[in-house]
Design an enzyme around this catalytic site. Structure first.
Site, PDB file in Angstrom:
ATOM      1  N   ASP A 119      53.026 103.133  69.634  1.00  0.00           N
ATOM      2  CA  ASP A 119      52.462 103.781  68.457  1.00  0.00           C
ATOM      3  C   ASP A 119      50.938 103.654  68.550  1.00  0.00           C
ATOM      4  OD1 ASP A 119      52.123 104.727  65.813  1.00  0.00           O
ATOM      5  OD2 ASP A 119      53.992 103.750  65.202  1.00  0.00           O
ATOM      6  N   ASP A 220      49.844 108.124  65.285  1.00  0.00           N
ATOM      7  CA  ASP A 220      49.812 107.945  63.842  1.00  0.00           C
ATOM      8  C   ASP A 220      48.822 108.913  63.183  1.00  0.00           C
ATOM      9  OD1 ASP A 220      50.675 106.103  61.649  1.00  0.00           O
ATOM     10  OD2 ASP A 220      48.515 105.714  61.494  1.00  0.00           O
ATOM     11  N   GLU A 262      52.179 112.458  64.530  1.00  0.00           N
ATOM     12  CA  GLU A 262      52.604 112.442  63.126  1.00  0.00           C
ATOM     13  C   GLU A 262      51.650 113.323  62.338  1.00  0.00           C
ATOM     14  OE1 GLU A 262      53.359 109.339  59.413  1.00  0.00           O
ATOM     15  OE2 GLU A 262      51.576 109.183  60.658  1.00  0.00           O
ATOM     16  N   HIS A 336      60.053 104.306  59.264  1.00  0.00           N
ATOM     17  CA  HIS A 336      59.713 103.071  58.555  1.00  0.00           C
ATOM     18  C   HIS A 336      58.983 103.318  57.244  1.00  0.00           C
ATOM     19  CE1 HIS A 336      56.247 104.450  60.683  1.00  0.00           C
ATOM     20  NE2 HIS A 336      55.480 103.611  59.987  1.00  0.00           N
ATOM     21  N   ASP A 337      58.646 104.564  56.940  1.00  0.00           N
ATOM     22  CA  ASP A 337      57.953 104.903  55.692  1.00  0.00           C
ATOM     23  C   ASP A 337      58.903 105.547  54.667  1.00  0.00           C
ATOM     24  OD1 ASP A 337      55.474 104.141  56.771  1.00  0.00           O
ATOM     25  OD2 ASP A 337      55.045 106.164  57.496  1.00  0.00           O
TER      26      ASP A 337
END
Ligand code: TEU
Length: 566
Positions: A119, A220, A262, A336-337
Site C-alpha cells: 500500500d 492510497d 484508490e 478496511h474502511d
C-alpha cells in the site's frame, strides 16, 4: 478504442482489439486478498497482528486460491491513522516486524504462488517523517517545498477547507508563520507533487521496493495528489493524469505488476485513463460510486438511508459496460474502511450464510479483478460495539466528538457508528473458537467480535457447504472459464425490485448469474424467465441452495450457469 477530443470512446471492440484483450494479463483472472495486518494474526502475543503471523497463514490463503495479497501499510509509522501516516517508506514498523520479515514474506509468498502488493501512501506522509521535520525548520530548508504551505496569520485560515477526519484542513506552524495543508489528520501533512524533487524521491523508493520483488502496489487516495488548495480542488486536479503517467513510466512500467489506484473521485470517463489497457497509468482503480448508495444524498456517510437497490444495479451495470474493452474494473464490497457487506447489504442473522454467498456470487461473476477482504470469505459481520470506549478509529472518534458538540443525540451517533464505523471491518480475524478467536494470546488492540465461536475459519475450511468453500470455488471458476475475464455484460430483470441478474457472453460461452438480493421469494417472471428457460442456461456451476426451482429464487438465492455455445 479511439481517442476523440481527449476522451476515450469505446464502442464495439474491433476484431484486433478483441484479440488484444484476449492476451490476458496475469491479474485479469487473479483474485486479490486484502490483509489489514494489525488485525490478521499475532505471532508474538502483543495484541497486534504482524508479518510473521501472515507468513504462518499462507497455507490457508493458498487453499482459498488467491493470487496476491494487498497488505495495508506496514511501513514505519506513528500509527495516528493505523499506518496510513508513514514516517519511513523504506522500513517496517516494529509493531509488524522487520524488513527481513518482509523479505521472508515476499519469498514465502512466491513459494505459495502469492504475490505481495504494498500500500503506497503518496498523498501525504506522517508529520514525524524526516522530510517534514526538516520542512518545518525554515522556509529555505531544502525539504520545505516537499509539503504544501501558505503564509498567513494565526487564527485566520487560508480558506475554509475541511479535513476528511474533521476540523480545518490547515494547521498553523508559529515558527514559520505559515499553515500547512492536510486533507486527513493534522499528523498527515499533504505532500507537494508540484515539486519534481519530491516526485523523484518517491519513484526511487518505489523502484527500491520493486527490486525487493513485490508484486504490485495499491495507491492510497491517488486522485488527491494533484490538489489545488487555493481553488479548493482536492481530487481530480488539473495535473493528476500527468503526474500518474510520469509515476507509471518511471516505476511500474519497468516491471510486471498489478497496480490499483484508490480514487473516490473516479467516474467512468477518467477510469478509462486510469486503467487504460496500454498500461500508461494503473492496471485498475477502486471506484466508489456504489459505496455511497445507502446514505442521504449530499450528506455524510453517517447519515444513513436504505440502500437504493435499483440504483445499485444501474451503477454496477454502467461500470461493466463503460470499461468493457477499454479499461478494467476492480470488484469489491469490502475493505478496511467499509462496514462488513453481509451486515450492510445482506442479512447477518437468519440468512447470514445464504446472503454472504449470494453477494460473493454476484460480485465474482462480473468483469474485473475481485478483492476479498480478510474475513469476508467466512461471512464475518459488523462489530456491533455499543460503547464509544471500544472504538479505536480516528475517523469514528472525531465524528463522535464533533457530532456531540453539534448537538446530535448520542443514540443516533452510536447507530451511525454501528452501521458505518471503519472499526467494523477491523475487528480481529476469527481463526477458531479458542480465546480471542485464535488471533492473539495477548489482549487484542480492538475487541474480537463475540460471534467468533460460531463464525471462524477452523469450522469452515473443510466444510463443503461453508462460505469459505463457496469463495474457494468462485476463485477456481474464474480460472477455469474464459468468460469470467472476457464476457460482455448484459443486465437482466433491470426493473425487478429483488433480482440482480446478468449474463456475460463470449462467442463460445454464456455465463448467467441469478441473484435474489432480499429475504423474500422472488418470482422469475414469465417474460424474462421464459426467455431464460427457452435458451437454456446450461450447466449449474454453483449455487447456495441444495436444489433448483425454475420458477423462483428463494431468500438470497444465487445461481451461476454456464452454457457452451460452440
Ligand atoms: O482512504 C481514503 C478516504 O477517503 C477514506 O478516509 C474514506 O473517506 C473514509 O475511510 C470513508 O469512511 C484511504 C485509506 O483507505 C484510509 O484507511 C486512510 O485513512 C486514508 O486514505 C488516509 O490515508
Amino acid at each position: 478504442m479511439v481517442r476523440s477530443h481527449g476522451k476515450i470512446v469505446c464502442g464495439h471492440m474491433a476484431a484486433g482489439k478483441e484479440a488484444d484483450m484476449r492476451q490476458k494479463k496475469w491479474w485479469q483472472n487473479a483474485v486479490v486478498y486484502q490483509i489489514y495486518p494489525r488485525s490478521f494474526c499475532d505471532s508474538t502475543g502483543s495484541g497486534m497482528g504482524d508479518l510473521k503471523g501472515i507468513i504462518g497463514k499462507l497455507d490457508y490463503l493458498e487453499k482459498l486460491g488467491i493470487d496476491a495479497i494487498w497488505l495495508s501499510p506496514v511501513c514505519r509509522s506513528p500509527q495516528d491513522d493505523n499506518g496510513y501516516d508513514i514516517s519511513d517508506y523504506r522500513d517496517i514498523d516494529p509493531l509488524f516486524g522487520t524488513l527481513s520479515d518482509m523479505e521472508e514474506l515476499i519469498a514465502e509468498g512466491k513459494m505459495h504462488s502469492i504475490r505481495i502488493i504494498l500500500d503506497l501512501v503518496l498523498n501525504h506522509s506522517s508529520d514525524e517523517h524526516p522530510w517534514f521535520l526538516e520542512a518545518k525548520k525554515s522556509k529555505d530548508n531544502p525539504y520545505h517545498d516537499y509539503y504544501v504551505w501558505r503564509d498567513g496569520v494565526e487564527g485566520e485560515y487560508p480558506n475554509d477547507m475541511r479535513a476528511c477526519f474533521g476540523g480545518p484542513a490547515w494547521e498553523w506552524v508559529p515558527e514559520l508563520g505559515q499553515y500547512y495543508f492536510h486533507q486527513f489528520s493534522v499528523k498527515q501533512p499533504d505532500l507537494n507533487w508540484e515539486n519534481p524533487k519530491l516526485r523523484r524521491e518517491i519513484y526511487d523508493m518505489i523502484l527500491w521496493w520493486m527490486d525487493k520483488g513485490v508484486g504490485g502496489f495499491r495507491l492510497d487516495v491517488i486522485d488527491q495528489i494533484a490538489k489545488e488548495p487555493d481553488l479548493k480542488i482536492t481530487n481530480n486536479g488539473p495535473r493528476l493524469h500527468e503526474f500518474i503517467q510520469e509515476l507509471s513510466r518511471e516505476t511500474f512500467q519497468k516491471g510486471d505488476l498489478i497496480t490499483v489506484g484508490e480514487a473516490w473521485g473516479a467516474n467512468t470517463e477518467n477510469a478509462k485513463l486510469y486503467s487504460n489497457p496500454d498500461g500508461s497509468e494503473f492496471s485498475m482503480v477502486f471506484q466508489f460510486e456504489h459505496i455511497g448508495l445507502d446514505q442521504i444524498p449530499g450528506k455524510e456517510k453517517w447519515d444513513l438511508a436504505p440502500l437504493d437497490f435499483r440504483k445499485l444495479k444501474e451503477v454496477l451495470a454502467k461500470w461493466q459496460k463503460a470499461l468493457y474493452g477499454c479499461g478494467w474494473n476492480s470488484l469489491f464490497w469490502n475493505n478496511h474502511d467499509l462496514p462488513r457487506i453481509v451486515s450492510r447489504w445482506g442479512n447477518d442473522g437468519k440468512y447470514r450464510v445464504e446472503s454472504a454467498k449470494m453477494l460473493a456470487a454476484l460480485l465474482h461473476g462480473l468483469q474485473g479483478t475481485p478483492y476479498i477482504y480478510q474475513g469476508e470469505e467466512l461471512g464475518m459481520t459488523n462489530a456491533g460495539m455499543e460503547d464509544i470506549a471500544d472504538y479505536r478509529d480516528i475517523e469514528s472518534l472525531n465524528m463522535h466528538k464533533e457530532r456531540l458538540e453539534a448537538g446530535y443525540r448520542e443514540a443516533d451517533i452510536m447507530a451511525s457508528l454501528r452501521a458505518k464505523s471503519r472499526d467494523n471491518a477491523r475487528t480481529p480475524m476469527q481463526w477458531d473458537d479458542s480465546e480471542n478467536a485464535g488471533f492473539t494470546t495477548g489482549t487484542p488492540w480492538l475487541k474480537v467480535n463475540p460471534n467468533y465461536k460460531q463464525i471462524n475459519a477452523a469450522s469452515q475450511v473443510n466444510d463443503p457447504d461453508s462460505v469459505f468453500s463457496f469463495y474457494r470455488r468462485l476463485v477456481e471458476l474464474r480460472k477455469e472459464y474464459d468468460v469470467f475475464v472476457d464476457g460482455a455484460f448484459e443486465l437482466l430483470y433491470a426493473d425487478d425490485p429483488d433480482i440482480f441478474a446478468y449474463t456475460r457472453t463470449t462467442p463460445e460461452e454464456t455465463l448467467t448469474v441469478l441473484c435474489n438480493f432480499h429475504d423474500g421469494e422472488a418470482a422469475l417472471s414469465e417474460k424474462s424467465g421464459e426467455k431464460i428457460r427457452e435458451s437454456g442456461l446450461g450447466e449449474l456451476l454453483i449455487s447456495n441452495y441444495k436444489d433448483v426451482d425454475e420458477t423462483k429464487l428463494r431468500p438470497y438465492e444465487a445461481r451461476m450457469y454456464l452454457k457452451k455455445t460452440v
